[in-house]
Design a protein around this motif. Structure first.
Motif, PDB file in Angstrom:
ATOM      1  N   ASP A 179     -19.682  40.609   8.786  1.00 46.84           N
ATOM      2  CA  ASP A 179     -19.019  41.187   9.948  1.00 46.84           C
ATOM      3  C   ASP A 179     -17.592  40.685  10.110  1.00 46.84           C
ATOM      4  OD1 ASP A 179     -19.052  42.624  12.588  1.00 46.84           O
ATOM      5  OD2 ASP A 179     -18.814  40.589  13.349  1.00 46.84           O
ATOM      6  N   SER A 180     -17.267  39.536   9.491  1.00 45.97           N
ATOM      7  CA  SER A 180     -15.962  38.914   9.715  1.00 45.97           C
ATOM      8  C   SER A 180     -15.463  38.228   8.453  1.00 45.97           C
ATOM      9  CB  SER A 180     -16.056  37.880  10.840  1.00 45.97           C
ATOM     10  OG  SER A 180     -16.809  36.750  10.416  1.00 45.97           O
ATOM     11  N   SER A 181     -14.167  37.961   8.443  1.00 43.89           N
ATOM     12  CA  SER A 181     -13.581  37.231   7.318  1.00 43.89           C
ATOM     13  C   SER A 181     -14.133  35.811   7.236  1.00 43.89           C
ATOM     14  CB  SER A 181     -12.058  37.200   7.457  1.00 43.89           C
ATOM     15  OG  SER A 181     -11.666  36.555   8.655  1.00 43.89           O
ATOM     16  N   MET A 182     -14.534  35.248   8.382  1.00 45.72           N
ATOM     17  CA  MET A 182     -15.083  33.897   8.378  1.00 45.72           C
ATOM     18  C   MET A 182     -16.375  33.825   7.567  1.00 45.72           C
ATOM     19  SD  MET A 182     -14.207  32.717  12.297  1.00 45.72           S
ATOM     20  CE  MET A 182     -14.788  34.263  13.016  1.00 45.72           C
ATOM     21  N   GLN A 183     -17.175  34.864   7.658  1.00 46.70           N
ATOM     22  CA  GLN A 183     -18.413  34.890   6.866  1.00 46.70           C
ATOM     23  C   GLN A 183     -18.115  34.960   5.376  1.00 46.70           C
ATOM     24  OE1 GLN A 183     -20.102  38.308   8.859  1.00 46.70           O
ATOM     25  NE2 GLN A 183     -21.585  37.043   9.964  1.00 46.70           N
ATOM     26  N   LEU A 184     -17.055  35.665   5.006  1.00 45.39           N
ATOM     27  CA  LEU A 184     -16.666  35.709   3.594  1.00 45.39           C
ATOM     28  C   LEU A 184     -16.277  34.307   3.119  1.00 45.39           C
ATOM     29  CD1 LEU A 184     -14.459  38.950   3.426  1.00 45.39           C
ATOM     30  CD2 LEU A 184     -16.901  38.711   2.919  1.00 45.39           C
ATOM     31  N   MET A 185     -15.528  33.592   3.931  1.00 42.48           N
ATOM     32  CA  MET A 185     -15.125  32.231   3.570  1.00 42.48           C
ATOM     33  C   MET A 185     -16.332  31.304   3.480  1.00 42.48           C
ATOM     34  SD  MET A 185     -11.602  31.648   5.721  1.00 42.48           S
ATOM     35  CE  MET A 185     -11.213  33.094   6.667  1.00 42.48           C
ATOM     36  N   GLU A 186     -17.257  31.453   4.435  1.00 39.28           N
ATOM     37  CA  GLU A 186     -18.441  30.603   4.464  1.00 39.28           C
ATOM     38  C   GLU A 186     -19.361  30.830   3.275  1.00 39.28           C
ATOM     39  OE1 GLU A 186     -19.927  31.614   8.360  1.00 39.28           O
ATOM     40  OE2 GLU A 186     -19.482  29.577   9.084  1.00 39.28           O
ATOM     41  N   SER A 187     -19.216  31.974   2.608  1.00 38.10           N
ATOM     42  CA  SER A 187     -20.063  32.255   1.445  1.00 38.10           C
ATOM     43  C   SER A 187     -19.849  31.227   0.346  1.00 38.10           C
ATOM     44  CB  SER A 187     -19.765  33.655   0.899  1.00 38.10           C
ATOM     45  OG  SER A 187     -18.502  33.676   0.213  1.00 38.10           O
ATOM     46  N   GLY A 188     -18.673  30.629   0.310  1.00 35.81           N
ATOM     47  CA  GLY A 188     -18.356  29.638  -0.709  1.00 35.81           C
ATOM     48  C   GLY A 188     -17.973  30.222  -2.057  1.00 35.81           C
ATOM     49  N   LEU A 189     -18.025  31.556  -2.177  1.00 33.60           N
ATOM     50  CA  LEU A 189     -17.791  32.181  -3.471  1.00 33.60           C
ATOM     51  C   LEU A 189     -16.323  32.110  -3.902  1.00 33.60           C
ATOM     52  CD1 LEU A 189     -20.130  35.309  -3.280  1.00 33.60           C
ATOM     53  CD2 LEU A 189     -20.520  33.120  -4.427  1.00 33.60           C
ATOM     54  N   PHE A 190     -15.408  32.139  -2.954  1.00 29.86           N
ATOM     55  CA  PHE A 190     -13.994  32.066  -3.330  1.00 29.86           C
ATOM     56  C   PHE A 190     -13.637  30.664  -3.809  1.00 29.86           C
ATOM     57  CE2 PHE A 190     -14.187  35.713  -0.474  1.00 29.86           C
ATOM     58  CZ  PHE A 190     -13.493  36.655  -1.201  1.00 29.86           C
ATOM     59  N   ASP A 191     -14.154  29.655  -3.129  1.00 28.45           N
ATOM     60  CA  ASP A 191     -13.930  28.285  -3.584  1.00 28.45           C
ATOM     61  C   ASP A 191     -14.584  28.066  -4.954  1.00 28.45           C
ATOM     62  OD1 ASP A 191     -12.340  27.273  -1.574  1.00 28.45           O
ATOM     63  OD2 ASP A 191     -14.024  26.631  -0.345  1.00 28.45           O
ATOM     64  N   LYS A 192     -15.800  28.566  -5.113  1.00 29.27           N
ATOM     65  CA  LYS A 192     -16.517  28.407  -6.382  1.00 29.27           C
ATOM     66  C   LYS A 192     -15.757  29.056  -7.530  1.00 29.27           C
ATOM     67  CE  LYS A 192     -21.045  29.245  -8.524  1.00 29.27           C
ATOM     68  NZ  LYS A 192     -22.399  29.831  -8.317  1.00 29.27           N
ATOM     69  N   ALA A 193     -15.098  30.198  -7.245  1.00 29.90           N
ATOM     70  CA  ALA A 193     -14.350  30.920  -8.276  1.00 29.90           C
ATOM     71  C   ALA A 193     -12.958  30.322  -8.498  1.00 29.90           C
ATOM     72  CB  ALA A 193     -14.225  32.391  -7.899  1.00 29.90           C
ATOM     73  N   GLY A 194     -12.577  29.343  -7.697  1.00 32.58           N
ATOM     74  CA  GLY A 194     -11.286  28.695  -7.885  1.00 32.58           C
ATOM     75  C   GLY A 194     -10.097  29.497  -7.404  1.00 32.58           C
ATOM     76  N   PHE A 195     -10.295  30.324  -6.365  1.00 34.68           N
ATOM     77  CA  PHE A 195      -9.160  31.087  -5.829  1.00 34.68           C
ATOM     78  C   PHE A 195      -8.121  30.122  -5.272  1.00 34.68           C
ATOM     79  CE2 PHE A 195     -11.223  34.766  -6.874  1.00 34.68           C
ATOM     80  CZ  PHE A 195     -10.697  35.917  -6.299  1.00 34.68           C
ATOM     81  N   THR A 196      -6.865  30.361  -5.599  1.00 34.94           N
ATOM     82  CA  THR A 196      -5.790  29.451  -5.215  1.00 34.94           C
ATOM     83  C   THR A 196      -5.173  29.778  -3.864  1.00 34.94           C
ATOM     84  OG1 THR A 196      -4.142  30.802  -6.368  1.00 34.94           O
ATOM     85  CG2 THR A 196      -5.208  29.020  -7.632  1.00 34.94           C
ATOM     86  N   HIS A 197      -5.268  31.045  -3.433  1.00 34.86           N
ATOM     87  CA  HIS A 197      -4.679  31.470  -2.162  1.00 34.86           C
ATOM     88  C   HIS A 197      -5.659  32.360  -1.411  1.00 34.86           C
ATOM     89  CE1 HIS A 197      -1.112  30.371  -4.490  1.00 34.86           C
ATOM     90  NE2 HIS A 197      -0.460  30.226  -3.349  1.00 34.86           N
ATOM     91  N   LEU A 198      -5.884  32.040  -0.154  1.00 33.31           N
ATOM     92  CA  LEU A 198      -6.695  32.872   0.736  1.00 33.31           C
ATOM     93  C   LEU A 198      -5.868  33.155   1.991  1.00 33.31           C
ATOM     94  CD1 LEU A 198     -10.180  31.089   0.529  1.00 33.31           C
ATOM     95  CD2 LEU A 198      -9.462  33.157  -0.688  1.00 33.31           C
ATOM     96  N   HIS A 199      -5.556  34.416   2.212  1.00 33.16           N
ATOM     97  CA  HIS A 199      -4.820  34.792   3.408  1.00 33.16           C
ATOM     98  C   HIS A 199      -5.746  35.503   4.385  1.00 33.16           C
ATOM     99  CE1 HIS A 199      -0.550  34.679   1.427  1.00 33.16           C
ATOM    100  NE2 HIS A 199      -1.253  33.579   1.228  1.00 33.16           N
ATOM    101  N   VAL A 200      -5.413  35.405   5.657  1.00 31.64           N
ATOM    102  CA  VAL A 200      -6.207  36.042   6.706  1.00 31.64           C
ATOM    103  C   VAL A 200      -5.282  36.874   7.576  1.00 31.64           C
ATOM    104  CG1 VAL A 200      -7.977  34.249   6.717  1.00 31.64           C
ATOM    105  CG2 VAL A 200      -5.979  34.011   8.210  1.00 31.64           C
ATOM    106  N   ALA A 201      -5.864  37.794   8.331  1.00 33.92           N
ATOM    107  CA  ALA A 201      -5.064  38.711   9.138  1.00 33.92           C
ATOM    108  C   ALA A 201      -4.661  38.072  10.457  1.00 33.92           C
ATOM    109  CB  ALA A 201      -5.852  39.991   9.403  1.00 33.92           C
ATOM    110  N   GLY A 202      -3.450  38.430  10.921  1.00 35.74           N
ATOM    111  CA  GLY A 202      -2.963  37.977  12.220  1.00 35.74           C
ATOM    112  C   GLY A 202      -2.532  39.155  13.068  1.00 35.74           C
ATOM    113  N   HIS A 203      -2.650  38.996  14.387  1.00 35.63           N
ATOM    114  CA  HIS A 203      -2.366  40.102  15.302  1.00 35.63           C
ATOM    115  C   HIS A 203      -1.487  39.614  16.456  1.00 35.63           C
ATOM    116  CE1 HIS A 203      -5.453  42.429  13.172  1.00 35.63           C
ATOM    117  NE2 HIS A 203      -6.158  41.316  13.195  1.00 35.63           N
ATOM    118  N   PRO A 204      -0.172  39.549  16.224  1.00 31.34           N
ATOM    119  CA  PRO A 204       0.725  39.036  17.269  1.00 31.34           C
ATOM    120  C   PRO A 204       0.663  39.817  18.576  1.00 31.34           C
ATOM    121  CG  PRO A 204       1.859  39.182  15.162  1.00 31.34           C
ATOM    122  CD  PRO A 204       0.550  39.877  14.993  1.00 31.34           C
ATOM    123  N   GLU A 205       0.279  41.080  18.509  1.00 35.72           N
ATOM    124  CA  GLU A 205       0.230  41.909  19.714  1.00 35.72           C
ATOM    125  C   GLU A 205      -1.202  42.237  20.122  1.00 35.72           C
ATOM    126  OE1 GLU A 205       4.464  44.150  19.495  1.00 35.72           O
ATOM    127  OE2 GLU A 205       2.937  44.991  18.194  1.00 35.72           O
TER     128      GLU A 205
END
Length: 321
Positions: free
Chosen positions: A132-158
């Motif tokens: 449901d959220s980007s946080m759940q994707l991060m919590e999966s641990g799969l990006f860290d396991k795959a050695g991803f060097t950059h993870l960006h997230v969305a921001g909403h100034p307005e």
């Protein structure tokens, strides 16, 4: 009380626009290492990205619901082969489960050498699967396991009514606090990439609020590339752009400006002047949404960004004996 309430600009902060003699250098500094967003269908219309973008430009690949993963990976492979950094979107709500997420990561890495990603909830109201959220994707641990060097997230100034339907910021605030904490326990470099804005004041106030709240992630400010004014207003309304939409509406009332394409010069100058005056700001880079076409956005960047913003092909030609 919301953690990241917008604050009005203090008159003592200096001019809202970078119109002084150093404005050109300030803009060039902010445009250094800019990024840009494409989709497979828009990328397919570009004959040669190296004729448009600087060497090594980070190119985000937007994943719209219904786009086959094969098209996404093929676009990533093409851009990677041309020497660009590729950052595909991973929209949580269109990923069925952990197995699908792992498959996407493996395809991007195996076929295109991708090691960076933009993680976001996605524009789907009802999740299609487990996420449901980007946080759940991060919590999966799969990006860290795959050695991803950059993870960006969305921001909403307005703000974002998909996340906070009441128009507040409670859920967005909580998510940013969580992502800041996550950034402190992952090896990947993290940053916030924002929705596009047309006015610098709201994003400056928002970025200041982030720092005051202890959120130090770099902010890559979303900027709409050159486009017809009517096109931008349509996109802005569809994407929920808030206070800065008034900038476009005011421009639309001026018939002499209505017929001219919009260019992001004013908002970029204002952001550049602010960053020059506040070097400790977490406003770090610009990210272009090429709503008027990839070529138009790239041409504007190369015209204002100095040597570092020149297309890879032109730079290579300059070095040819």
């Amino acid at each position: 009380m919301a953690l990241l309430n917008f604050r009005r600009r203090d008159p003592g902060q200096g001019p809202a626009r970078g119109t002084g003699p150093g404005a050109g250098a300030e803009v060039e500094a902010l445009l250094d290492d800019f990024s840009i967003e494409v989709m497979p269908r828009t990328a397919a219309k570009v004959d040669d990205f190296r004729a448009l973008l600087p060497e090594g430009t980070r190119v985000y690949i937007a994943h719209i619901e219904g786009t086959p993963i094969e098209d996404m990976v093929a676009t990533a492979k093409r851009l990677s082969g041309d020497g660009f950094g590729v950052m595909p979107h991973f929209p949580a709500r269109i990923i069925a489960d952990q197995a699908m997420l792992g498959d996407w990561i493996a395809r991007y890495q195996g076929e295109a050498g991708v090691d960076q990603a933009l993680l976001l909830a996605g524009g789907v109201t009802t999740p299609l699967g487990d996420f449901d959220s980007s946080m759940q994707l991060m919590e999966s641990g799969l990006f860290d396991k795959a050695g991803f060097t950059h993870l960006h997230v969305a921001g909403h100034p307005e703000g974002n009514r998909d996340i906070d339907p009441d128009g507040g910021t409670a859920h967005v605030d909580e998510a940013l606090r969580w992502k800041q904490a996550f950034s402190e326990r992952t090896d990947a470099e993290m940053a916030i990439t924002t929705q596009f804005v047309f006015d610098a004041a709201p994003v400056i106030s928002w970025a200041e609020g982030l720092r005051e709240a202890g959120i130090t992630l770099p902010v890559h400010v979303g900027i709409a590339g050159s486009a017809k004014l009517q096109t931008l207003i349509r996109y802005a309304m569809a994407c929920g752009v808030g206070p800065s939409l008034k900038v476009l509406q005011k421009r639309a009332m001026d018939v002499t400006r209505l017929v001219k394409p919009y260019e992001p010069t004013e908002v970029v100058e204002a952001l550049a002047a602010y960053r020059a005056a506040h070097p400790d700001s977490n406003i770090a880079r610009l990210h272009f949404f090429p709503l008027g076409g990839i070529a138009a956005a790239a041409r504007w960047a190369s015209a204002h960004g100095g040597d570092a913003a020149q297309p890879a092909a032109a730079a290579a030609g300059d070095r040819t004996p």
